[in-house]
Design a protein around this motif. Structure first.
Motif, mmCIF file in Angstrom:
data_model
loop_
_atom_site.group_PDB
_atom_site.id
_atom_site.type_symbol
_atom_site.label_atom_id
_atom_site.label_comp_id
_atom_site.label_asym_id
_atom_site.label_seq_id
_atom_site.Cartn_x
_atom_site.Cartn_y
_atom_site.Cartn_z
ATOM 1 N N VAL A 202 -14.513 28.958 37.466
ATOM 2 C CA VAL A 202 -14.345 29.658 38.739
ATOM 3 C C VAL A 202 -13.152 29.099 39.502
ATOM 4 N N ASN A 206 -9.807 31.290 40.595
ATOM 5 C CA ASN A 206 -9.460 31.470 41.995
ATOM 6 C C ASN A 206 -8.254 30.669 42.451
ATOM 7 N N TYR A 208 -5.149 29.452 43.763
ATOM 8 C CA TYR A 208 -3.919 29.987 44.327
ATOM 9 C C TYR A 208 -2.876 28.874 44.437
ATOM 10 N N LEU A 209 -3.341 27.705 44.824
ATOM 11 C CA LEU A 209 -2.442 26.600 45.123
ATOM 12 C C LEU A 209 -1.535 26.218 43.963
ATOM 13 N N THR A 212 1.165 28.917 43.208
ATOM 14 C CA THR A 212 2.346 28.975 44.076
ATOM 15 C C THR A 212 3.196 27.753 43.923
ATOM 16 N N LEU A 213 2.543 26.620 43.742
ATOM 17 C CA LEU A 213 3.260 25.357 43.696
ATOM 18 C C LEU A 213 4.173 25.264 42.486
ATOM 19 N N PRO A 224 -4.270 35.266 41.610
ATOM 20 C CA PRO A 224 -4.368 34.941 43.042
ATOM 21 C C PRO A 224 -3.017 34.982 43.747
ATOM 22 N N LEU A 227 -1.892 38.601 44.108
ATOM 23 C CA LEU A 227 -2.706 39.235 45.125
ATOM 24 C C LEU A 227 -2.259 38.831 46.523
ATOM 25 N N LYS A 228 -2.024 37.549 46.717
ATOM 26 C CA LYS A 228 -1.612 37.072 48.034
ATOM 27 C C LYS A 228 -0.286 37.705 48.440
ATOM 28 N N ALA A 260 -9.577 41.428 41.270
ATOM 29 C CA ALA A 260 -9.588 39.963 41.233
ATOM 30 C C ALA A 260 -10.985 39.397 41.386
#
Lengths: 286, 297
Positions: A202, A206, A208-209, A212-213, A224, A227-228, A260
């Motif tokens: 899970v 999920n 996201y961090l 992006t990083l 994620p 989607l963001k 998602a």
């Protein structure tokens, strides 16, 4: 007298939880109905979306035809499956020795637990990952987070519960520690692997961090992150959004949200007993 | 030495895990030195010049830093104040439900939000709270108020953070406390019943003290993580309009550090953050022990 007070309290209590349950579920219902609705219908502005107004699958057809969504979906699946496998192997390999009698064990525990209190921080961790040439690879989403101390401790606790007599008699029979691990410990452990595996899975789904990083190339993006961006970047949403007359940026956004979150919502009822088991092992002391 | 040979397979199994901790948890700790250097990516960590506390001085002198620090503490505090008691109360109330199916069904439902990502929550919030498209528009009209975009409102954003966090996490906490409640000795309740104790008295004198250990444990953890006011949540939900009230140390470090490449400055701030967090956790743990309870470590 006491009977009456009890009844009032009980009724209010049940009612309270019914309302609470609705509060938890309604938002999901809302977005699913929203994604299936035709935005051209005036009535939909400010609607409660109890049912799809102007049922249309256009948003889904359009989204599922877009490569960048499908790529992100694929990447997320890869990261979730491979990542969880890595998590479980690494976590179990570390947890098992720590659950047995071992010289230097408490020293190792201290070192590991220390990482829960103090960490290097975002920037130094990023620099380390970069120096290992993992930036902009899917590995960066799976390796830096390979072991969670919290989940590892749950596994340690679980392994400790396995009767010592079982292990002792195996040793007398000449089993070495590896054989014990594979022939005794692991066969007794599907419950903890299911629980911890689900927790890790899970988190990957999920995450996201990390996305992006560490990821810069668009073909390595994960769900994620996509989607963001879609939710908060209006120009992107508009480009994706107006593909037919029955879709707008808003319904497209909701469609991607539903995509998602659907896997988790669908799988959840069947697996939730594993989640509970995991918490039980972890939190009930002694 | 003999022990090491005897247990060699166990040590062997530990190698991957320990390597991981060494490389990805401890090595970054050494990277903290760039807080004391003028880190230049091209020169690398070793060749970058030492500047001592220069960046700390800059940080403590900058309005940005104190603003961000204030946000971090305030948001964490609000979340703790409203969010910590909520699952305890819910667990106590849920424990009173006798109907087993209802109880289990409710449990299942209330902790669904814990398993979805903040991005999904953001999507839900954007849709429902939109003053033009969402349910919020209708709700505003019912109250006869001008629709406001709550997610872009400086006055409302922190409340939004706290409420959405509670919505997402209260179910999870409730399960943990419920599990603890099952361990309470029922004979204590029977004895209290015979002494004529009311429900409230039973709760206050039996139930709460019995689960006090886990309450304190979880409280310590929350205090320890005070300096993390919800990194992913805020990163995902915030926008330029509300940054002044929602930018926390973590989001600031992320944005200004990675995106504006001010590595040393933000590492200094990050170090400050980590040190405070560690201190908080150790203090909270000490205090728990001082009051006669087991700590976390």
């Amino acid at each position: 007298m006491k009977q009456n007070r009890l009844n009032v309290f009980t009724t209010i209590n049940y009612f309270f939880f019914i309302v609470l349950g609705i509060t938890m579920l309604y938002p999901f219902w809302y977005i699913v109905m929203y994604s299936l609705s035709d935005p051209a219908k005036e009535i939909n502005l400010g609607s409660f979306y109890l049912y799809p107004n102007g049922f249309t699958l256009d948003a889904y057809k359009s989204i599922l035809g877009q490569t960048f969504i499908l790529t992100a979906f694929k990447n997320t699946i890869i990261v979730t499956i491979v990542g969880t496998l890595i998590n479980l192997i690494m976590t179990a390999a570390t947890a098992y020795p720590l659950s047995q009698r071992l010289k230097g064990k408490s020293w190792i525990f201290t070192c590991i637990l220390f990482t829960m209190i103090f960490s290097g921080g975002i920037i130094p961790t990023y620099i380390v990952v970069k120096n290992f040439h993992l930036v902009d690879t899917l590995w960066a989403l799976m390796i830096p987070s390979a072991i969670s101390v919290y989940y590892m401790m749950i596994m340690v606790k679980f392994f400790q519960e396995i009767p010592v007599a079982l292990i002792e008699s195996a040793k007398i029979d000449g089993y070495n520690d590896l054989a014990i691990l594979f022939r005794i410990i692991l066969p007794l452990s599907p419950a903890v692997f299911a629980s911890i595996g689900l927790f890790y899975a899970v988190e990957h789904w999920n995450d996201y961090l990390s996305g992006t990083l560490y990821i810069n190339s668009s073909e390595k993006n994960v769900l994620p992150v996509i989607l963001k961006n879609l939710l908060f970047d209006e120009s992107l949403a508009r480009r994706v959004g107006r593909t037919t007359s029955s879709t707008t940026p808003q319904t497209m956004k909701m469609t991607v949200v539903v995509i998602a979150v659907m896997p988790i919502l669908l799988v959840y009822p069947f697996l939730q007993k594993y989640f509970i088991k995991g918490i039980m092992i972890g939190s009930v002391k002694g | 030495m003999k022990n090491i040979i005897r247990d060699r397979y166990l040590y062997f199994l530990l190698i991957p895990g320990l390597t991981y901790f060494l490389l990805f948890r401890y090595l970054p700790m050494f990277g903290i030195v760039i807080a004391f250097k003028d880190y230049n990516i091209f020169k690398g960590i070793a060749e970058s010049p030492w500047v001592g506390f220069k960046y700390f001085a800059i940080a403590f002198d900058s309005n940005d830093f104190w603003n961000v620090f204030r946000n971090t503490v305030l948001i964490s505090f609000y979340k703790l104040f409203f969010g910590f008691p909520a699952p305890i109360i819910l667990a106590l109330l849920l424990n009173e439900i006798r109907h087993t199916f209802f109880k289990r069904f409710t449990q299942t439902i209330i902790y669904i939000p814990h398993f979805i990502s903040w991005v999904v929550v953001a999507g839900i919030m954007l849709a429902m709270l939109s003053p033009t498209y969402g349910v919020a528009k209708t709700m505003f009209e019912w109250f006869g108020v001008e629709p406001v975009n709550l997610m872009a409102s400086v006055k409302h954003f922190r409340a939004l953070l706290v409420v959405s966090n509670i919505w997402k996490e209260v179910g999870w906490g409730t399960i943990i406390y419920l599990a603890a409640l099952t361990t309470v000795d029922s004979s204590l309740y029977e004895a209290a019943e015979m002494d004529g104790a009311s429900k409230w008295k039973k709760t206050w004198h039996i139930t709460l003290p019995s689960i006090s250990t886990i309450i304190i444990l979880l409280f310590i953890l929350d205090i320890g993580f005070l300096m993390d006011a919800g990194f992913t949540q805020i990163l995902v939900l915030q926008n330029d309009l509300v940054r002044s009230v929602s930018d926390t140390i973590d989001t600031y470090v992320y944005r200004v550090g990675l995106q504006n490449a001010q590595y040393s400055f933000t590492t200094a701030i990050g170090l400050f953050n980590s040190v405070i967090a560690a201190a908080l956790m150790i203090t909270a743990n000490r205090m728990a022990k001082f009051f006669g309870r087991e700590g976390l470590f």
